[in-house]
Design a protein around this motif. Structure first.
Motif, PDB file in Angstrom:
ATOM      1  N   ALA A 140       0.829  -1.195   0.000  1.00  0.00           N
ATOM      2  CA  ALA A 140       0.000   0.000   0.000  1.00  0.00           C
ATOM      3  C   ALA A 140       0.871   1.255   0.000  1.00  0.00           C
ATOM      4  O   ALA A 140       2.062   1.204   0.311  1.00  0.00           O
ATOM      5  CB  ALA A 140      -0.917   0.000   1.225  1.00  0.00           C
ATOM      6  N   ARG A 141       0.260   2.385  -0.365  1.00  0.00           N
ATOM      7  CA  ARG A 141       0.915   3.684  -0.269  1.00  0.00           C
ATOM      8  C   ARG A 141       0.130   4.545   0.712  1.00  0.00           C
ATOM      9  O   ARG A 141      -1.099   4.479   0.742  1.00  0.00           O
ATOM     10  CB  ARG A 141       0.972   4.390  -1.628  1.00  0.00           C
ATOM     11  CG  ARG A 141       1.689   3.566  -2.644  1.00  0.00           C
ATOM     12  CD  ARG A 141       2.142   4.262  -3.906  1.00  0.00           C
ATOM     13  NE  ARG A 141       1.452   5.393  -4.400  1.00  0.00           N
ATOM     14  CZ  ARG A 141       0.408   5.363  -5.235  1.00  0.00           C
ATOM     15  NH1 ARG A 141      -0.113   4.210  -5.605  1.00  0.00           N
ATOM     16  NH2 ARG A 141      -0.110   6.468  -5.704  1.00  0.00           N
ATOM     17  N   CYS A 142       0.835   5.326   1.506  1.00  0.00           N
ATOM     18  CA  CYS A 142       0.219   6.155   2.536  1.00  0.00           C
ATOM     19  C   CYS A 142       0.763   7.567   2.399  1.00  0.00           C
ATOM     20  O   CYS A 142       1.942   7.808   2.658  1.00  0.00           O
ATOM     21  CB  CYS A 142       0.506   5.573   3.918  1.00  0.00           C
ATOM     22  SG  CYS A 142      -0.265   6.465   5.268  1.00  0.00           S
ATOM     23  N   LEU A 143      -0.087   8.499   1.977  1.00  0.00           N
ATOM     24  CA  LEU A 143       0.333   9.866   1.685  1.00  0.00           C
ATOM     25  C   LEU A 143      -0.415  10.856   2.564  1.00  0.00           C
ATOM     26  O   LEU A 143      -1.627  10.727   2.753  1.00  0.00           O
ATOM     27  CB  LEU A 143       0.050  10.212   0.218  1.00  0.00           C
ATOM     28  CG  LEU A 143       0.570   9.245  -0.847  1.00  0.00           C
ATOM     29  CD1 LEU A 143       0.062   9.665  -2.216  1.00  0.00           C
ATOM     30  CD2 LEU A 143       2.078   9.185  -0.832  1.00  0.00           C
ATOM     31  N   PRO A 144       0.272  11.861   3.110  1.00  0.00           N
ATOM     32  CA  PRO A 144      -0.447  12.944   3.792  1.00  0.00           C
ATOM     33  C   PRO A 144      -1.214  13.770   2.767  1.00  0.00           C
ATOM     34  O   PRO A 144      -0.814  13.874   1.602  1.00  0.00           O
ATOM     35  CB  PRO A 144       0.679  13.751   4.437  1.00  0.00           C
ATOM     36  CG  PRO A 144       1.867  13.489   3.568  1.00  0.00           C
ATOM     37  CD  PRO A 144       1.723  12.085   3.073  1.00  0.00           C
ATOM     38  N   LEU A 145      -2.310  14.360   3.204  1.00  0.00           N
ATOM     39  CA  LEU A 145      -3.085  15.185   2.275  1.00  0.00           C
ATOM     40  C   LEU A 145      -2.268  16.359   1.753  1.00  0.00           C
ATOM     41  O   LEU A 145      -2.565  16.904   0.689  1.00  0.00           O
ATOM     42  CB  LEU A 145      -4.359  15.693   2.949  1.00  0.00           C
ATOM     43  CG  LEU A 145      -5.477  14.671   3.196  1.00  0.00           C
ATOM     44  CD1 LEU A 145      -6.771  15.383   3.543  1.00  0.00           C
ATOM     45  CD2 LEU A 145      -5.683  13.738   2.013  1.00  0.00           C
ATOM     46  N   SER A 146      -1.227  16.766   2.500  1.00  0.00           N
ATOM     47  CA  SER A 146      -0.374  17.836   2.000  1.00  0.00           C
ATOM     48  C   SER A 146       0.310  17.432   0.703  1.00  0.00           C
ATOM     49  O   SER A 146       0.566  18.271  -0.167  1.00  0.00           O
ATOM     50  CB  SER A 146       0.673  18.203   3.053  1.00  0.00           C
ATOM     51  OG  SER A 146       1.388  17.055   3.464  1.00  0.00           O
ATOM     52  N   ALA A 147       0.625  16.131   0.543  1.00  0.00           N
ATOM     53  CA  ALA A 147       1.220  15.660  -0.708  1.00  0.00           C
ATOM     54  C   ALA A 147       0.217  15.754  -1.845  1.00  0.00           C
ATOM     55  O   ALA A 147       0.550  16.144  -2.966  1.00  0.00           O
ATOM     56  CB  ALA A 147       1.723  14.234  -0.545  1.00  0.00           C
ATOM     57  N   LEU A 148      -1.062  15.405  -1.568  1.00  0.00           N
ATOM     58  CA  LEU A 148      -2.090  15.543  -2.586  1.00  0.00           C
ATOM     59  C   LEU A 148      -2.285  16.997  -2.966  1.00  0.00           C
ATOM     60  O   LEU A 148      -2.477  17.328  -4.145  1.00  0.00           O
ATOM     61  CB  LEU A 148      -3.416  14.938  -2.094  1.00  0.00           C
ATOM     62  CG  LEU A 148      -3.659  13.456  -2.407  1.00  0.00           C
ATOM     63  CD1 LEU A 148      -2.658  12.577  -1.678  1.00  0.00           C
ATOM     64  CD2 LEU A 148      -5.085  13.052  -2.044  1.00  0.00           C
ATOM     65  N   GLU A 149      -2.229  17.883  -1.962  1.00  0.00           N
ATOM     66  CA  GLU A 149      -2.363  19.311  -2.244  1.00  0.00           C
ATOM     67  C   GLU A 149      -1.242  19.777  -3.161  1.00  0.00           C
ATOM     68  O   GLU A 149      -1.454  20.582  -4.079  1.00  0.00           O
ATOM     69  CB  GLU A 149      -2.326  20.102  -0.929  1.00  0.00           C
ATOM     70  CG  GLU A 149      -2.419  21.602  -1.100  1.00  0.00           C
ATOM     71  CD  GLU A 149      -3.782  22.058  -1.592  1.00  0.00           C
ATOM     72  OE1 GLU A 149      -3.826  23.044  -2.352  1.00  0.00           O
ATOM     73  OE2 GLU A 149      -4.797  21.416  -1.236  1.00  0.00           O
ATOM     74  N   GLY A 150      -0.029  19.249  -2.950  1.00  0.00           N
ATOM     75  CA  GLY A 150       1.089  19.623  -3.785  1.00  0.00           C
ATOM     76  C   GLY A 150       0.974  19.114  -5.211  1.00  0.00           C
ATOM     77  O   GLY A 150       1.573  19.679  -6.132  1.00  0.00           O
ATOM     78  N   MET A 151       0.213  18.038  -5.422  1.00  0.00           N
ATOM     79  CA  MET A 151       0.076  17.463  -6.766  1.00  0.00           C
ATOM     80  C   MET A 151      -1.160  17.950  -7.503  1.00  0.00           C
ATOM     81  O   MET A 151      -1.282  17.745  -8.703  1.00  0.00           O
ATOM     82  CB  MET A 151       0.033  15.933  -6.666  1.00  0.00           C
ATOM     83  CG  MET A 151       1.339  15.309  -6.242  1.00  0.00           C
ATOM     84  SD  MET A 151       1.312  13.492  -6.306  1.00  0.00           S
ATOM     85  CE  MET A 151       0.217  13.119  -4.930  1.00  0.00           C
ATOM     86  N   ARG A 152      -2.095  18.584  -6.764  1.00  0.00           N
ATOM     87  CA  ARG A 152      -3.354  18.992  -7.400  1.00  0.00           C
ATOM     88  C   ARG A 152      -3.092  19.955  -8.552  1.00  0.00           C
ATOM     89  O   ARG A 152      -2.407  20.965  -8.402  1.00  0.00           O
ATOM     90  CB  ARG A 152      -4.279  19.651  -6.374  1.00  0.00           C
ATOM     91  CG  ARG A 152      -5.581  20.129  -6.988  1.00  0.00           C
ATOM     92  CD  ARG A 152      -6.666  20.369  -5.964  1.00  0.00           C
ATOM     93  NE  ARG A 152      -6.305  21.344  -4.942  1.00  0.00           N
ATOM     94  CZ  ARG A 152      -7.165  21.802  -4.028  1.00  0.00           C
ATOM     95  NH1 ARG A 152      -8.408  21.349  -4.013  1.00  0.00           N
ATOM     96  NH2 ARG A 152      -6.771  22.684  -3.118  1.00  0.00           N
ATOM     97  N   GLY A 153      -3.632  19.632  -9.712  1.00  0.00           N
ATOM     98  CA  GLY A 153      -3.470  20.476 -10.890  1.00  0.00           C
ATOM     99  C   GLY A 153      -2.134  20.341 -11.575  1.00  0.00           C
ATOM    100  O   GLY A 153      -1.860  21.063 -12.531  1.00  0.00           O
ATOM    101  N   LYS A 154      -1.290  19.408 -11.113  1.00  0.00           N
ATOM    102  CA  LYS A 154       0.051  19.283 -11.695  1.00  0.00           C
ATOM    103  C   LYS A 154       0.337  17.866 -12.171  1.00  0.00           C
ATOM    104  O   LYS A 154       1.488  17.464 -12.293  1.00  0.00           O
ATOM    105  CB  LYS A 154       1.113  19.700 -10.670  1.00  0.00           C
ATOM    106  CG  LYS A 154       0.919  21.091 -10.090  1.00  0.00           C
ATOM    107  CD  LYS A 154       1.987  21.410  -9.065  1.00  0.00           C
ATOM    108  CE  LYS A 154       1.783  22.787  -8.456  1.00  0.00           C
ATOM    109  NZ  LYS A 154       0.616  22.843  -7.567  1.00  0.00           N
ATOM    110  N   MET A 155      -0.703  17.078 -12.437  1.00  0.00           N
ATOM    111  CA  MET A 155      -0.511  15.678 -12.809  1.00  0.00           C
ATOM    112  C   MET A 155       0.231  15.530 -14.129  1.00  0.00           C
ATOM    113  O   MET A 155       0.989  14.582 -14.325  1.00  0.00           O
ATOM    114  CB  MET A 155      -1.862  14.965 -12.876  1.00  0.00           C
ATOM    115  CG  MET A 155      -2.526  14.810 -11.521  1.00  0.00           C
ATOM    116  SD  MET A 155      -1.616  13.664 -10.465  1.00  0.00           S
ATOM    117  CE  MET A 155      -1.966  12.134 -11.314  1.00  0.00           C
ATOM    118  N   ASP A 156       0.003  16.429 -15.056  1.00  0.00           N
ATOM    119  CA  ASP A 156       0.683  16.320 -16.350  1.00  0.00           C
ATOM    120  C   ASP A 156       1.743  17.413 -16.500  1.00  0.00           C
ATOM    121  O   ASP A 156       2.111  17.788 -17.616  1.00  0.00           O
ATOM    122  CB  ASP A 156      -0.316  16.391 -17.507  1.00  0.00           C
ATOM    123  CG  ASP A 156      -1.134  17.673 -17.488  1.00  0.00           C
ATOM    124  OD1 ASP A 156      -1.058  18.399 -16.479  1.00  0.00           O
ATOM    125  OD2 ASP A 156      -1.857  17.930 -18.466  1.00  0.00           O
TER     126      ASP A 156
END
Length: 378
Positions: A116-132
């Protein structure tokens, strides 16, 4: 590559760490960013205390997950995420220290036989809108012996890593499929990795590195992040009574109804940048395209496929599939299959022993089909 393993089960927790991996972990933790966010505002505090756990084995219940998660501290809320129909949960801890310990133990840990992978929501915030964007890279031609923690350590040499993954095969002895991705917090770190990783030789393989493209998304599981958990996202208000008065009230874990799951999947589909529909004429052309698609998506124990065929074409479909897959990896249910045989096929499907299941169209929509869970690929 340095390796760090974590084995988790319902009975308890066992952790093994090498000194070099422990030292590397201290200098390259994702939660450093979460800690900074926690000092800013209430949203930052929640981002730091809430973890997004993905790549879970399908069917895990709250009763199985909650005792494991409570090993690290008091759980405020536990929510199953129906994001693109992938298995994931969001867990909010009462304290930042508990969240940090849970992330260190669960990230790339084995939960019920699956990494499994376990990420803090801060990591998701850092990736939002930057997937490509230029911050996300695809690494190909990985040595099959590369493990997730070692891959993270290697990518972390060039900067802060928000998320990374080695796509694994199926079976008890999970081995890399030669494919991985990494998402950096800063574009300049990604540029550095792009420059140096492509010239590195790891194990028996020379790496190939390029920028992530939207068409790469289907090649990786666990990458449909739950953006709705982040501040500013439109989410339904399901707070407990008392929350509107400013009281701190823990949210109850909640399973969505089938209608809500359907709407969540529909919204996700409408949000995709690419939509692709094929119309193929002729039986041989259809069979050839079917085999090509299955070779692309590579069904396995954790990512099973269902093929719905006209009843009169089932034998033709099976004939082509047997050229690509082992007979033991293929199941079939038609109207002529006895109830006992159907139950046996359904049991093998639920345990992951069948990778590809062929259903005759006249039986595929029957309510008594009893497969237990849906496919990842249809």
């Amino acid at each position: 590559l340095p390796s760090q393993g974590s084995s988790l089960s319902r009975a308890g927790v066992c952790r093994c760490r090498s000194p070099s991996a422990a030292a590397g972990e201290a200098g390259n933790t994702l939660l450093g960013m979460a800690g900074d966010a926690a000092d800013n505002d209430e949203d930052g505090t929640r981002l730091a205390r809430t973890l997004y756990i993905c790549d879970l084995r399908p069917g895990l219940s709250e009763a199985e997950l909650r005792p494991l998660l409570e090993n690290y501290g008091e759980v405020v809320s536990l929510e199953h995420i129906d994001c693109a129909c992938e298995e994931a949960v969001a867990v909010e801890y009462r304290s930042l220290e508990a969240a940090e310990e849970a992330r260190r133990m669960l990230h790339f840990g084995v939960i019920r036989g699956k990494t499994a992978r376990c990420l803090p929501l801060s990591a998701l915030e850092g990736m939002r809108g930057k997937m490509d964007s230029a911050r996300r890279l695809v690494v190909e031609q990985l040595d099959p012996d590369v493990e997730a923690r070692g891959f993270h350590g290697m990518c972390g040499l060039f900067g802060q890593v928000l998320d990374c993954k080695v796509e694994l095969g199926s079976g008890e002895d999970e081995r890399a499929q030669g494919l991985g991705f990494v998402h950096y917090a800063r574009g300049e770190d990604a540029e550095k990795a792009l420059s140096f990783l492509g010239r590195m030789r790891v194990g028996a393989s020379s790496l190939s590195v390029r920028r992530f493209r939207p068409t790469d998304m289907p090649r990786f599981s666990g990458c449909h992040y739950a953006w709705s958990l982040l501040p500013g996202a439109a989410v339904e208000d399901d707070r407990e009574e008392g929350a509107d008065r400013g009281e701190e009230v823990p949210r109850s874990p909640r399973r969505r109804s089938p209608q809500e799951r359907l709407e969540a999947c529909s919204q996700h589909f409408r949000s995709l940048e690419y939509h692709h529909v094929e119309v193929v004429d002729g039986m041989q052309a259809k069979l050839a395209r079917l085999v090509a698609l299955l070779e692309t998506y590579e069904p396995n124990q954790d990512r099973q496929a269902v093929v719905i065929s006209a009843a009169g074409s089932v034998d033709d479909v099976l004939g082509r599939l047997h050229e690509t897959f082992e007979a033991a990896d293929i199941g079939v249910i038609t109207a002529s299959v006895s109830p006992e045989e159907r139950m046996e096929v359904a049991a093998n499907w639920e345990t992951g022993n069948i990778f590809v299941l062929v259903l005759a169209d006249d039986i595929s929509s029957r309510p008594d089909l009893g497969l237990g869970r849906g496919p990842a690929i249809l």
